[in-house]
Design an enzyme around this catalytic site. Structure first.
Site, PDB file in Angstrom:
ATOM      1  N   ASP A   1      -3.047   9.352   5.051  1.00 23.65           N
ATOM      2  CA  ASP A   1      -2.501   8.790   3.817  1.00 23.65           C
ATOM      3  C   ASP A   1      -2.118   7.347   4.069  1.00 23.65           C
ATOM      4  O   ASP A   1      -1.947   6.916   5.213  1.00 23.65           O
ATOM      5  CB  ASP A   1      -1.280   9.590   3.347  1.00 23.65           C
ATOM      6  CG  ASP A   1      -0.750   9.085   2.014  1.00 23.65           C
ATOM      7  OD1 ASP A   1      -1.520   9.068   1.036  1.00 23.65           O
ATOM      8  OD2 ASP A   1       0.426   8.664   1.946  1.00 23.65           O
ATOM      9  N   SER A   2      -1.942   6.605   2.978  1.00 23.28           N
ATOM     10  CA  SER A   2      -1.507   5.212   3.088  1.00 23.28           C
ATOM     11  C   SER A   2      -0.060   5.109   3.528  1.00 23.28           C
ATOM     12  O   SER A   2       0.389   4.026   3.907  1.00 23.28           O
ATOM     13  CB  SER A   2      -1.684   4.507   1.743  1.00 23.28           C
ATOM     14  OG  SER A   2      -0.881   5.123   0.750  1.00 23.28           O
TER      15      SER A   2
ATOM     16  N   CYS B   1      -4.751  10.830   0.035  1.00 13.30           N
ATOM     17  CA  CYS B   1      -4.463   9.554  -0.623  1.00 13.30           C
ATOM     18  C   CYS B   1      -5.501   9.396  -1.718  1.00 13.30           C
ATOM     19  O   CYS B   1      -6.711   9.446  -1.448  1.00 13.30           O
ATOM     20  CB  CYS B   1      -4.553   8.396   0.375  1.00 13.30           C
ATOM     21  SG  CYS B   1      -4.468   6.746  -0.370  1.00 13.30           S
TER      22      CYS B   1
ATOM     23  N   GLU C   1       8.310   4.562  -0.646  1.00 15.40           N
ATOM     24  CA  GLU C   1       8.303   4.118   0.750  1.00 15.40           C
ATOM     25  C   GLU C   1       9.661   3.575   1.186  1.00 15.40           C
ATOM     26  O   GLU C   1       9.979   3.571   2.375  1.00 15.40           O
ATOM     27  CB  GLU C   1       7.213   3.066   0.961  1.00 15.40           C
ATOM     28  CG  GLU C   1       5.796   3.602   0.860  1.00 15.40           C
ATOM     29  CD  GLU C   1       5.396   4.478   2.033  1.00 15.40           C
ATOM     30  OE1 GLU C   1       5.862   4.219   3.162  1.00 15.40           O
ATOM     31  OE2 GLU C   1       4.607   5.424   1.828  1.00 15.40           O
TER      32      GLU C   1
ATOM     33  N   CYS D   1      -1.387  10.156  -7.429  1.00 14.18           N
ATOM     34  CA  CYS D   1      -1.044   9.506  -6.159  1.00 14.18           C
ATOM     35  C   CYS D   1      -0.144  10.486  -5.434  1.00 14.18           C
ATOM     36  O   CYS D   1       0.794  11.032  -6.035  1.00 14.18           O
ATOM     37  CB  CYS D   1      -0.329   8.178  -6.386  1.00 14.18           C
ATOM     38  SG  CYS D   1       0.324   7.420  -4.866  1.00 14.18           S
TER      39      CYS D   1
ATOM     40  N   HIS E   1       2.113  10.032  -3.388  1.00 14.97           N
ATOM     41  CA  HIS E   1       3.507   9.603  -3.317  1.00 14.97           C
ATOM     42  C   HIS E   1       4.315  10.112  -4.513  1.00 14.97           C
ATOM     43  O   HIS E   1       5.520  10.339  -4.407  1.00 14.97           O
ATOM     44  CB  HIS E   1       3.599   8.068  -3.303  1.00 14.97           C
ATOM     45  CG  HIS E   1       3.280   7.432  -1.985  1.00 14.97           C
ATOM     46  ND1 HIS E   1       2.010   7.343  -1.500  1.00 14.97           N
ATOM     47  CD2 HIS E   1       4.092   6.839  -1.066  1.00 14.97           C
ATOM     48  CE1 HIS E   1       2.035   6.717  -0.335  1.00 14.97           C
ATOM     49  NE2 HIS E   1       3.276   6.403  -0.044  1.00 14.97           N
TER      50      HIS E   1
END
Length: 267
Positions: free
Chosen positions: A9-10, A72, A151, A184, A186
């Site tokens: 994943d990013s 991702c 993040e 996404c 996230h």
């Protein structure tokens, strides 16, 4: 086959997929790589996303993985078919599973999609949805402020609500949708806030559950289920701040995360 499954994943978003893999496949060892230093991928050029994804994949191939999960959406949109053609192991993305789950859930065939700039501009979700059902109506919206919020570990509270509420104004105006895809990985970390903003009448879809089911099907098809008798020792790698990654991971998982290492990718 007691080789691990690789998950990339990013950043920390793919942990939402990793958690579901652990829940559905408790005997399988995961090796997770989150490129937290270079996150987010959404605003980056396609070529850069491909380069960064290749670097994570190369790292995992050295670990002798038996399957790759691209957790991702941006990387899935830009690299899934390429990696499936290049690698001799199964490669699973998160877009098709998410699309299938949304179509099963929607009652009126009006589906909303929120994601990064890269995912939305790729039109990967509308294409996946309409490939299954051409009569589906899709409204998509880029929410570039969400990934940096996650993040930073800002998952709830007044600040999170303000960012989510402001970002989702255009989607809320599409009052005919009954299902919203979190395009996404996230975004599930903000799911309670997103649900609060959108209202309880909207069904929220994240792809982790369906992705884990697809992984299970492929393990059965290729007869590569782990036959180990002891709980697996998962490994987690990140390219950025260890403490922040650990805090988010421990908040998301049911038990403390161990074996977190910081690595350097690329040059």
């Amino acid at each position: 086959m007691n080789r691990p499954i690789g998950v990339i994943d990013s950043g920390v978003g793919g942990l939402t997929v990793a958690r579901e893999l652990m829940r559905q496949l408790p005997k399988e060892k995961l090796i997770y790589v989150g490129d937290t230093l270079r996150c987010p991928y959404g605003p980056r050029p396609k070529e850069e996303v491909i380069q960064f994804t290749r670097e994570m994949v190369d790292f995992l191939l050295e670990k002798n993985i038996k399957m790759l999960v691209i957790a991702c959406n941006t990387a899935t949109a830009f690299t899934l078919e390429m990696l499936r053609n290049e690698l001799d192991i199964p490669v699973v993305g998160v877009i098709q599973p998410g699309a299938r789950a949304a179509i099963k859930t929607s009652q009126n065939q009006h589906i909303g999609v929120i994601g990064t700039e890269g995912t939305i501009s790729s039109q990967a979700y509308p294409q996946a949805l309409k490939h299954i059902n051409p009569s589906i109506h899709v409204n998509d919206l880029a929410c570039p402020r969400f990934v940096p919020l996650v993040e930073m570990g800002v998952l709830e509270g007044e600040d999170a609500y303000q960012v989510v509420a402001e970002s989702l104004v255009p989607m809320k105006e599409q009052n005919h949708i009954d299902t919203l895809i979190l395009g996404c990985t996230h975004y599930p970390l903000l799911s309670s806030t997103i649900q609060e903003v959108m209202g309880n009448d909207i069904k929220i879809i994240s792809s982790g559950d369906e992705t884990a089911r697809e992984v299970s099907v492929l393990l059965e098809y290729y007869d590569t289920f782990s036959n180990g008798y002891h709980p697996p020792q998962h490994e987690f790698y990140a390219t950025g701040d260890r403490a922040l990654f650990e805090n988010i991971a421990n908040a998301w998982f049911d038990s403390p995360v161990e074996h977190i290492e910081i690595i350097t990718l690329g040059t």
